[in-house]
Write a protein that holds these residues in place. Structure first.
Motif, PDB file in Angstrom:
ATOM      1  N   ALA A 110      53.832  37.091  36.100  1.00  0.00           N
ATOM      2  CA  ALA A 110      54.728  38.363  36.256  1.00  0.00           C
ATOM      3  C   ALA A 110      53.798  39.181  37.232  1.00  0.00           C
ATOM      4  O   ALA A 110      54.344  39.609  38.179  1.00  0.00           O
ATOM      5  N   SER A 111      52.612  39.439  36.645  1.00  0.00           N
ATOM      6  CA  SER A 111      51.849  40.657  37.410  1.00  0.00           C
ATOM      7  C   SER A 111      51.397  40.203  38.988  1.00  0.00           C
ATOM      8  O   SER A 111      51.321  40.673  39.612  1.00  0.00           O
ATOM      9  N   LEU A 112      51.055  38.744  38.921  1.00  0.00           N
ATOM     10  CA  LEU A 112      50.504  38.084  40.264  1.00  0.00           C
ATOM     11  C   LEU A 112      51.879  38.003  41.246  1.00  0.00           C
ATOM     12  O   LEU A 112      51.653  38.458  42.278  1.00  0.00           O
ATOM     13  N   LEU A 113      52.730  37.533  40.694  1.00  0.00           N
ATOM     14  CA  LEU A 113      54.208  37.472  41.611  1.00  0.00           C
ATOM     15  C   LEU A 113      54.356  39.186  42.154  1.00  0.00           C
ATOM     16  O   LEU A 113      54.740  39.133  43.232  1.00  0.00           O
ATOM     17  N   GLY A 114      54.304  40.059  41.459  1.00  0.00           N
ATOM     18  CA  GLY A 114      54.471  41.497  41.867  1.00  0.00           C
ATOM     19  C   GLY A 114      53.446  41.897  42.753  1.00  0.00           C
ATOM     20  O   GLY A 114      53.974  42.516  43.710  1.00  0.00           O
ATOM     21  N   THR A 115      52.318  41.616  42.490  1.00  0.00           N
ATOM     22  CA  THR A 115      51.388  41.973  43.505  1.00  0.00           C
ATOM     23  C   THR A 115      51.477  41.103  44.880  1.00  0.00           C
ATOM     24  O   THR A 115      51.279  41.641  45.873  1.00  0.00           O
ATOM     25  N   LEU A 116      52.101  39.845  44.914  1.00  0.00           N
ATOM     26  CA  LEU A 116      52.180  39.047  46.015  1.00  0.00           C
ATOM     27  C   LEU A 116      53.455  39.696  46.641  1.00  0.00           C
ATOM     28  O   LEU A 116      53.702  39.367  48.007  1.00  0.00           O
ATOM     29  N   ALA A 117      54.582  40.116  46.073  1.00  0.00           N
ATOM     30  CA  ALA A 117      55.595  40.673  46.758  1.00  0.00           C
ATOM     31  C   ALA A 117      55.648  41.876  47.429  1.00  0.00           C
ATOM     32  O   ALA A 117      56.351  41.973  48.271  1.00  0.00           O
ATOM     33  N   GLN A 118      54.782  42.697  46.737  1.00  0.00           N
ATOM     34  CA  GLN A 118      54.630  44.100  47.528  1.00  0.00           C
ATOM     35  C   GLN A 118      52.916  44.329  47.652  1.00  0.00           C
ATOM     36  O   GLN A 118      52.541  45.112  47.182  1.00  0.00           O
TER      37      GLN A 118
ATOM     38  N   SER B 159      42.650  44.944  42.008  1.00  0.00           N
ATOM     39  CA  SER B 159      41.224  45.093  41.940  1.00  0.00           C
ATOM     40  C   SER B 159      40.616  43.703  42.068  1.00  0.00           C
ATOM     41  O   SER B 159      41.358  42.668  41.549  1.00  0.00           O
ATOM     42  N   PRO B 160      39.593  43.195  42.557  1.00  0.00           N
ATOM     43  CA  PRO B 160      39.108  41.876  42.423  1.00  0.00           C
ATOM     44  C   PRO B 160      39.040  41.641  40.829  1.00  0.00           C
ATOM     45  O   PRO B 160      39.272  40.433  40.470  1.00  0.00           O
ATOM     46  N   ALA B 161      38.491  42.295  40.098  1.00  0.00           N
ATOM     47  CA  ALA B 161      38.291  42.173  38.598  1.00  0.00           C
ATOM     48  C   ALA B 161      39.509  41.785  38.145  1.00  0.00           C
ATOM     49  O   ALA B 161      40.188  40.734  37.420  1.00  0.00           O
ATOM     50  N   ALA B 162      40.857  42.717  38.435  1.00  0.00           N
ATOM     51  CA  ALA B 162      42.206  42.331  37.752  1.00  0.00           C
ATOM     52  C   ALA B 162      42.778  40.985  38.215  1.00  0.00           C
ATOM     53  O   ALA B 162      43.199  40.461  37.492  1.00  0.00           O
ATOM     54  N   ASP B 163      42.499  40.735  39.642  1.00  0.00           N
ATOM     55  CA  ASP B 163      42.997  39.476  40.297  1.00  0.00           C
ATOM     56  C   ASP B 163      42.582  38.373  39.662  1.00  0.00           C
ATOM     57  O   ASP B 163      43.236  37.321  39.127  1.00  0.00           O
ATOM     58  N   LEU B 164      41.327  38.408  39.330  1.00  0.00           N
ATOM     59  CA  LEU B 164      40.516  37.048  38.599  1.00  0.00           C
ATOM     60  C   LEU B 164      40.900  37.073  37.200  1.00  0.00           C
ATOM     61  O   LEU B 164      40.961  36.039  36.722  1.00  0.00           O
TER      62      LEU B 164
END
Length: 327
Positions: A274-282, A291-296
């Protein structure tokens, strides 16, 4: 699996759990319907309520709550026991994964925050929404989580009683045991990394946090700790399931590691997805939440949770044919 014979009208308890769960879904569905119809009720910033991404997100999340209503009905009425297993297991795995961290983290977080005198968990301008929206939505989520989990336990007790009352060591190691062992170990590594980072952030660490997450409330930190603990539980439960078969395990019931694997893998996978889809959507609007650490970390949770869940599915598919009740 067909419905067990001799089952008639559901008990009063099951009906009460079912319709209390549905009632908990109604405010969220009504709110989403209002927003999809063009209303800006509950929004402080009307511009934030507009746009294709917000519309799609509202439609998807409303649909997920509608599925929760159907799942609650399936868990309660006899026709639900005649459905294919995957048709009920997949939605409830996703649903408990999304709701378990809220159910386990929100109430104690509110208590700790109240005692410590920290800032309010939801301010009037958080995300452009008014505070009453958060109260209604998250209260509903807690009630939905409790209701769906209770309904599922009652359903599973009827449909898979033999498997759930078995002891882990009584299940023979099947043809895919070696593959399950490899997958469980491989998935545990990213899941443990995900757990370690979330525990660090939840206990007050800030290194690697996205800029928009530096100012966190006690409630948010408590839920983050729960995410980490659930990831640990998912890895430990899956390893216990796989390596406890064939006489190697303790005498404990299967449902103990199975519950840990179920909740842990589901929570780890669904939140990360859900979090990754949210960041990709907006990507522009949510740059402060990345942040790189959060994405990883999210990627580790996504892969670890998914493979842990698949390993559990392989385990249950194989074990379901040869399980026997314990003494």
């Amino acid at each position: 699996m067909p419905a067990p014979p001799g089952r008639g009208r559901p008990s009063a308890v099951r009906l009460a759990v079912c319709y209390a769960t549905i009632a908990a879904c109604v405010p969220y569905i009504v709110l989403k319907l209002a927003w999809l119809s063009g209303s800006t009720i509950g929004w402080n910033d009307e511009e934030m309520a507009e746009g294709a991404a917000i519309y799609a997100a509202n439609a998807i999340t409303m649909g997920m709550d509608a599925v929760a209503v159907l799942v609650a009905l399936a868990f309660t009425h006899p026709w639900g026991r005649r459905l294919p297993a995957w048709l009920v297991i997949v939605p409830i795995w996703v649903g408990t994964g999304l709701l378990a961290p809220i159910v386990l983290g929100l109430p104690p977080g509110l208590v700790i925050q109240t005692i410590s005198g920290g800032p309010a968990p939801a301010t009037a301008d958080q995300g452009g929404l008014q505070s009453w929206v958060y109260v209604i939505v998250y209260t509903g989520f807690v009630l939905q989580g409790l209701g769906l989990l209770t309904a599922f336990v009652l359903y599973a007790r009827d449909r898979w009683a033999g498997l759930l009352t078995a002891r882990t060591r009584d299940l023979p190691a099947g043809a895919t045991h070696a593959a399950q062992s490899f997958l469980a170990l491989a998935a545990s590594l990213p899941a443990l990394g995900y757990a370690a980072v979330n525990l660090y952030w939840g206990l007050g660490g800030t290194a690697g946090l996205p800029p928009g997450s530096l100012d966190r409330t006690v409630v948010q930190q408590t839920v983050t700790v729960v995410w980490g603990l659930l990831a640990l539980a998912g890895a430990a439960g899956t390893l216990a399931l796989v390596h406890g078969r064939g006489g190697a395990g303790r005498t404990g019931r299967l449902w103990v590691p199975l519950s840990a694997a179920w909740l842990g893998s589901g929570a780890t996978f669904t939140f990360a997805l859900a979090s990754l889809l949210g960041t990709l959507a907006q990507p522009g609007a949510l740059a402060a939440d990345r942040s790189p650490a959060a994405d990883l970390t999210l990627l580790s949770g996504l892969l670890g949770g998914l493979v842990l869940g698949l390993t559990g599915a392989f385990f249950l598919t194989e074990a379901g044919g040869g399980s026997k009740p314990g003494p």
